[in-house]
Scaffold this motif. Structure first.
Motif, PDB file in Angstrom:
ATOM      1  N   GLU A  83       0.829  -1.217   0.000  1.00 27.22           N
ATOM      2  CA  GLU A  83       0.000   0.000   0.000  1.00 27.22           C
ATOM      3  C   GLU A  83       0.858   1.261   0.000  1.00 27.22           C
ATOM      4  N   ARG A 109       0.955   4.129  -2.911  1.00 27.07           N
ATOM      5  CA  ARG A 109       0.284   5.399  -2.637  1.00 27.07           C
ATOM      6  C   ARG A 109       1.074   6.376  -1.777  1.00 27.07           C
ATOM      7  N   ALA A 128      -1.871   6.368   1.640  1.00 27.34           N
ATOM      8  CA  ALA A 128      -2.230   5.040   2.166  1.00 27.34           C
ATOM      9  C   ALA A 128      -3.283   5.164   3.257  1.00 27.34           C
ATOM     10  N   ARG A 129      -4.163   4.186   3.327  1.00 25.52           N
ATOM     11  CA  ARG A 129      -5.218   4.162   4.343  1.00 25.52           C
ATOM     12  C   ARG A 129      -5.101   2.873   5.154  1.00 25.52           C
ATOM     13  N   THR A 130      -5.270   3.017   6.467  1.00 28.91           N
ATOM     14  CA  THR A 130      -5.190   1.822   7.307  1.00 28.91           C
ATOM     15  C   THR A 130      -6.289   0.831   6.952  1.00 28.91           C
ATOM     16  N   SER A 131      -7.453   1.325   6.539  1.00 27.21           N
ATOM     17  CA  SER A 131      -8.536   0.407   6.160  1.00 27.21           C
ATOM     18  C   SER A 131      -8.135  -0.419   4.939  1.00 27.21           C
ATOM     19  N   ALA A 132      -7.433   0.210   3.991  1.00 31.12           N
ATOM     20  CA  ALA A 132      -6.991  -0.516   2.799  1.00 31.12           C
ATOM     21  C   ALA A 132      -5.914  -1.538   3.159  1.00 31.12           C
ATOM     22  N   ARG A 142      -7.632  -4.457   4.753  1.00 28.45           N
ATOM     23  CA  ARG A 142      -8.306  -5.288   3.730  1.00 28.45           C
ATOM     24  C   ARG A 142      -7.307  -6.175   3.006  1.00 28.45           C
ATOM     25  N   ARG A 143      -6.192  -5.595   2.619  1.00 26.31           N
ATOM     26  CA  ARG A 143      -5.156  -6.385   1.930  1.00 26.31           C
ATOM     27  C   ARG A 143      -4.662  -7.528   2.811  1.00 26.31           C
ATOM     28  N   LYS A 189      -0.871   4.138  11.725  1.00 27.85           N
ATOM     29  CA  LYS A 189      -0.209   4.167  10.412  1.00 27.85           C
ATOM     30  C   LYS A 189       1.234   4.633  10.509  1.00 27.85           C
TER      31      LYS A 189
END
Length: 200
Positions: free
Chosen positions: A30, A34, A39-43, A46-47, A62
């Protein structure tokens, strides 16, 4: 049916280690795509296939996660910059690393484009000063001519090692291979070898 048994301490430890590993792998991907700001902690969660709260639990958010990745990346660099290896082999090792694991190189590029914060910026100079000192030691051993500036040589060799990631078109033109291929890394390393030899 018997009562459900709680997982053992060993099983909990394995789960924790697995979760941390998955989060770090997902975060590397991530952040490489990005940068820190994007970058997003939610993304990342999910990964990794984990609950986003685990990022705060294991890494304090993060910024802490990014700092852990940075620490691991610098440890990897320290291993590659083995002072007992000839300089041309060190450059070849960095080239191969940057081709095989492009995310780490992209992370460093993003760090230059969008600084993360005071903590990361405070540790970067010391890290690079150690690398410059390593070049000075090589100069004392005769690997660099006395009139050369070790810091300037480090900048040049760093740029060469990052060429497959930051200058992919030039790398392809010079080597005749896709910039993300092992062949490109090997060809560029071979072409740099006589250049590095002239630094003596």
């Amino acid at each position: 049916m018997g009562a459900r048994r709680a997982p053992s301490a060993d099983a909990r430890q394995r789960d924790a280690e697995r979760s941390r590993r998955l989060i770090l792998e997902a975060a590397l991907a991530e952040f490489a795509e990005r940068g820190f700001a994007g970058a997003r902690t939610s993304a990342i969660a999910r990964r990794a296939g984990v609950n986003a709260q685990l990022i705060s639990y294991y890494f304090d958010g993060k910024a802490g996660l990014y700092q852990e990745l940075t620490r691991q990346g610098r440890q990897g660099s320290d291993r590659l910059a083995d002072p007992d290896m000839p300089l041309d082999e060190v450059v070849a090792a960095f080239l191969r690393q940057n081709v095989a694991q492009r995310e780490w190189a992209r992370l460093l590029v993003w760090e230059a484009l969008s600084p993360v914060g005071d903590d990361a910026e405070a540790t970067a100079p010391a890290f690079f000063q150690d690398m410059i000192e390593g070049m000075r030691l090589r100069q004392e051993r005769g690997e660099l001519a006395p009139e050369l500036d070790p810091a300037a040589v480090l900048v040049v060799l760093f740029a060469a090692a990052f060429a497959p990631v930051v200058l992919p078109q030039l790398t392809a033109a010079v080597t005749g291979h896709a910039p993300d291929s092992d062949e490109a890394a090997d060809e560029l390393a071979a072409r740099l070898r006589p250049v590095i030899a002239r630094l003596r």
